[in-house]
Design an enzyme around this catalytic site. Structure first.
Site, mmCIF file in Angstrom:
data_model
loop_
_atom_site.group_PDB
_atom_site.id
_atom_site.type_symbol
_atom_site.label_atom_id
_atom_site.label_comp_id
_atom_site.label_asym_id
_atom_site.label_seq_id
_atom_site.Cartn_x
_atom_site.Cartn_y
_atom_site.Cartn_z
ATOM 1 N N HIS A 27 0.833 -1.204 0.000
ATOM 2 C CA HIS A 27 0.000 0.000 0.000
ATOM 3 C C HIS A 27 0.873 1.261 0.000
ATOM 4 O O HIS A 27 0.900 2.009 0.985
ATOM 5 C CB HIS A 27 -0.912 0.011 1.229
ATOM 6 C CG HIS A 27 -1.889 -1.134 1.270
ATOM 7 N ND1 HIS A 27 -1.503 -2.417 1.585
ATOM 8 C CD2 HIS A 27 -3.225 -1.174 1.026
ATOM 9 C CE1 HIS A 27 -2.572 -3.201 1.549
ATOM 10 N NE2 HIS A 27 -3.627 -2.482 1.206
ATOM 11 N N LEU A 60 -8.788 -2.738 10.736
ATOM 12 C CA LEU A 60 -8.900 -1.314 11.032
ATOM 13 C C LEU A 60 -9.822 -1.023 12.220
ATOM 14 O O LEU A 60 -10.767 -1.743 12.488
ATOM 15 C CB LEU A 60 -9.377 -0.563 9.793
ATOM 16 C CG LEU A 60 -8.379 -0.560 8.629
ATOM 17 C CD1 LEU A 60 -8.967 0.129 7.406
ATOM 18 C CD2 LEU A 60 -7.076 0.119 9.046
ATOM 19 N N ASP A 120 -8.417 7.887 7.756
ATOM 20 C CA ASP A 120 -9.760 8.442 7.864
ATOM 21 C C ASP A 120 -10.833 7.391 7.614
ATOM 22 O O ASP A 120 -11.914 7.437 8.199
ATOM 23 C CB ASP A 120 -9.952 9.648 6.936
ATOM 24 C CG ASP A 120 -9.493 9.406 5.506
ATOM 25 O OD1 ASP A 120 -8.866 8.360 5.236
ATOM 26 O OD2 ASP A 120 -9.747 10.275 4.656
ATOM 27 N N GLU A 149 -17.523 -3.510 24.773
ATOM 28 C CA GLU A 149 -16.706 -4.720 24.872
ATOM 29 C C GLU A 149 -15.479 -4.686 23.974
ATOM 30 O O GLU A 149 -14.455 -5.302 24.300
ATOM 31 C CB GLU A 149 -17.551 -5.955 24.571
ATOM 32 C CG GLU A 149 -18.552 -6.310 25.651
ATOM 33 C CD GLU A 149 -19.853 -5.532 25.562
ATOM 34 O OE1 GLU A 149 -20.694 -5.663 26.477
ATOM 35 O OE2 GLU A 149 -20.032 -4.778 24.568
ATOM 36 N N ARG A 152 -23.624 -18.768 36.539
ATOM 37 C CA ARG A 152 -24.388 -17.843 37.366
ATOM 38 C C ARG A 152 -24.864 -18.472 38.680
ATOM 39 O O ARG A 152 -24.832 -17.835 39.725
ATOM 40 C CB ARG A 152 -25.600 -17.355 36.567
ATOM 41 C CG ARG A 152 -26.522 -16.414 37.307
ATOM 42 C CD ARG A 152 -27.709 -16.060 36.438
ATOM 43 N NE ARG A 152 -28.476 -14.949 36.960
ATOM 44 C CZ ARG A 152 -29.518 -14.420 36.331
ATOM 45 N NH1 ARG A 152 -29.901 -14.898 35.161
ATOM 46 N NH2 ARG A 152 -30.168 -13.412 36.872
#
Length: 618
Positions: free
Chosen positions: A28, A117, A147, A359, A466
């Site tokens: 790139h 990204l 951006d 998260e 739980r």
């Protein structure tokens, strides 16, 4: 460097980016060229870093969030003298340290793996939190974003968290080059659109021409002098800057330049400038971290009568671990009263990080803290970790050592219904490279495994429940990772029940019922789901002829698959029956949920009877 020298350095970084991509035949370069001046000014004037000592506690931290622009990063490393031109031209070759997207596994100066990204800034927030609240040094965290990635929600989770924490040691540099992979970005060159968003989260913003090195220099200086707020440098740039054939043109993302030699000539040819990156101050020392003996909580076998929830045992064990080890930190996603991370928060508030219901930021902050040498335990409902799975995956790519804890797993949570039930988490975590997956069934086992996790490498996952369950192990029992426990065994066993977590107790009750009918059954507590205890499973298969796996999880990728994989090395696969959650649950009591899923004691016993009947049919 003076203005002319900075401009020349920027051109050198462009030329070397073009050369590296041309040598590889991929990469790139245009995305690297837009940010070249931003990196030139940063490395020459503002970054404080000792490349010979990447672990120096006073080093600034630079995170290339737009990881596809790796040619620029490697060109900057060359300019700083960290690598040479010969290595630069091995970009993307087999065995090269210079991968297509940078990873700390290969290069010691890379803080975290990027390329997916939207992850650099969230991890940068974790690093900045370490500096601000734990290390208590004045190192700065610089994050270079593209951006395009600002469309990711994770960026704004990070932006809000940084603003809330007043991380004035954090600077994000946004390379606003207008073009994404397939065309223009959402906001193009509208710097004010980005500024409004950062400002809404409490950031100081600076808008600048990203190719005016003096303006960029002043912007960085403003960021360094800003107190009480993180700073966003919004730099207007041109993709492919300096080469007319590609500058600000669509359709050239992720491709070497069409004529690299001509482009290099247009950029003024190769250069060999060296930049003297400022060294960190030796007077900045880490806040002391003390470690000592760890006294994990203990429960007597069978006491208390009503049992102990493994989530409660996790919270108490973590708090005890934090008392003995100053490097242990805890993070939670606003459910600490449910995960029981609140026990740690009350005893060690200075090392507890509330990430709220974000998260992705929860896992990213854990990765950032781990990169600074801390041992993070990050907890939320098992179901909600699915939101952060890409961060877990990339943490593995980074070689990061983090502990993840998912509570409220399985249908056994009861009336809350399927939106709250972690029924995919074992598969999800088992698929992560190098991961460890643990699923305890009682309090002492949980406490021991919490302590074991601190010394492991890679991604470690603990699944907690739980509801209260009986304490079936004594406080001095050992639970090595990769092991299991045989809870019932005889030379008359007709089959083996293999269970973990809540189903261990159901399997024991089913075995007792079948024993009363003259059917002997072996019971294995497979608390280590990955790595799995192959030796014990293979012995059980040889001696009993049939394995029955019982899991409070969907059948795909969970306990049953973990057991099956113990035989996929050419050995004969035993007769195998798999009981798992195969329907979509609704709201019901825990007992009703287990029965409806066919994984309670009654259902397990019924499956055992059927298998015995089938075995005697001629």
């Amino acid at each position: 460097m003076n203005t002319g020298e900075l401009e020349e350095l920027g051109q050198q970084l462009r030329v070397d980016s073009v050369r590296a991509a041309a040598a590889a035949g991929s990469g790139h370069p245009t995305s690297s060229m837009s940010a070249a001046d931003l990196v030139a000014v940063l490395f020459a004037h503002h970054l404080r870093y000792d490349f010979d000592r990447p672990a120096h506690p006073g080093n600034d931290r630079f995170v290339l969030s737009k990881g596809h622009a790796s040619p620029l990063l490697y060109a900057a490393y060359k300019a700083a003298g960290a690598l040479d031109d010969e290595e630069l031209l091995t970009f993307r070759e087999l065995g090269s340290r210079l991968e297509g997207h940078p990873t700390p596994q290969r290069l010691p100066w890379v803080e975290t793996a990027t390329g997916s990204l939207g992850q650099g800034l969230p991890v940068g927030v974790g690093i900045a939190l370490a500096g601000k609240r734990l290390d208590r040094t004045d190192y700065r965290v610089w994050v270079l974003c593209g951006d395009s990635e600002l469309a990711e929600g994770s960026v704004w989770e990070a932006a809000e968290h940084a603003g809330h924490e007043h991380l004035d040691n954090l600077v994000v540099i946004v390379d606003v080059n207008r073009l994404g992979q397939r065309g223009p970005t959402r906001h193009g060159h509208d710097l004010d659109a980005y500024a409004r968003r950062f400002q809404a989260f409490g950031w100081h913003t600076v808008e600048v021409n990203g190719h005016d090195v003096d303006a960029v220099d002043r912007a960085y200086g403003e960021a360094v002098s800003t107190k009480g707020q993180p700073t966003a440098i919004l730099a207007r740039t041109l993709k492919g800057r300096g080469v007319e054939a590609v500058q600000d043109r669509e359709g050239l993302h992720g491709k070497p330049l069409p004529d690299a030699e001509e482009a290099i000539a247009e950029l003024g040819g190769p250069r060999d400038l060296r930049v003297q990156v400022h060294e960190p101050s030796d007077t900045r020392m880490l806040h002391s971290v003390t470690t000592g003996s760890v006294d994990l909580p203990r429960w007597e076998k069978g006491d208390p009568e009503e049992g102990v929830a493994t989530r409660d045992a996790y919270g108490r064990a973590l708090a005890a671990l934090g008392t003995g080890r100053g490097d242990v930190v805890a993070l939670d996603g606003e459910v600490s009263d449910s995960t029981r991370a609140e026990f740690f928060a009350k005893e060690h508030p200075d090392r507890y990080f509330e990430c709220y219901i974000a998260e992705q930021q929860l896992v990213a902050a854990a990765v950032g803290l781990a990169s600074r040498g801390y041992v993070p335990y990050a907890s939320t409902f098992a179901a909600f970790l699915t939101r952060a799975y890409d961060f877990v995956r990339m943490a593995s790519v980074s070689g990061s050592g983090i502990n993840l804890v998912g509570s409220h797993a399985g249908v056994s949570i009861g009336q809350d219904g399927p939106s709250q039930m972690g029924l995919e988490d074992l598969a999800m975590m088992r698929a992560v490279h190098g991961s460890t997956v643990l699923y305890p069934c009682d309090a002492n086992q949980t406490a021991r495994l919490v302590g074991e996790m601190a010394g492991l490498e890679g991604i470690r996952y603990l699944r907690t429940s739980r509801n209260k369950s009986p304490v079936i192990y004594g406080p001095d029992e050992e639970f090595p990772v990769g092991g299991s426990k045989v809870l019932r065994s005889s030379d008359r066993d007709r089959m083996t029940f293999v269970a973990a977590g809540v189903t261990v107790h159901e399997a024991l009750a089913a075995a007792d019922a079948l024993e009363r009918e003259g059917i002997a059954v072996r019971v294995i507590d497979l608390y280590s789901v990955k790595p799995v205890d192959r030796v014990t499973l293979r012995r059980a298969a040889e001696e009993t002829g049939c394995l029955v796996t019982v899991e409070d999880h969907h059948p795909e990728g969970g306990l049953g698959d973990a057991v099956l994989e113990a035989f996929l090395d050419g050995r004969p696969v035993p007769r195998l029956a798999r009981l798992a959650v195969r329907t979509m649950p609704g709201s019901a009591s825990p007992a009703e949920q287990l029965h409806a899923a066919g994984i309670d004691a009654e259902s397990i016993a019924a499956a055992g009877r059927l298998l015995v009947e089938e075995a005697v049919v001629p």
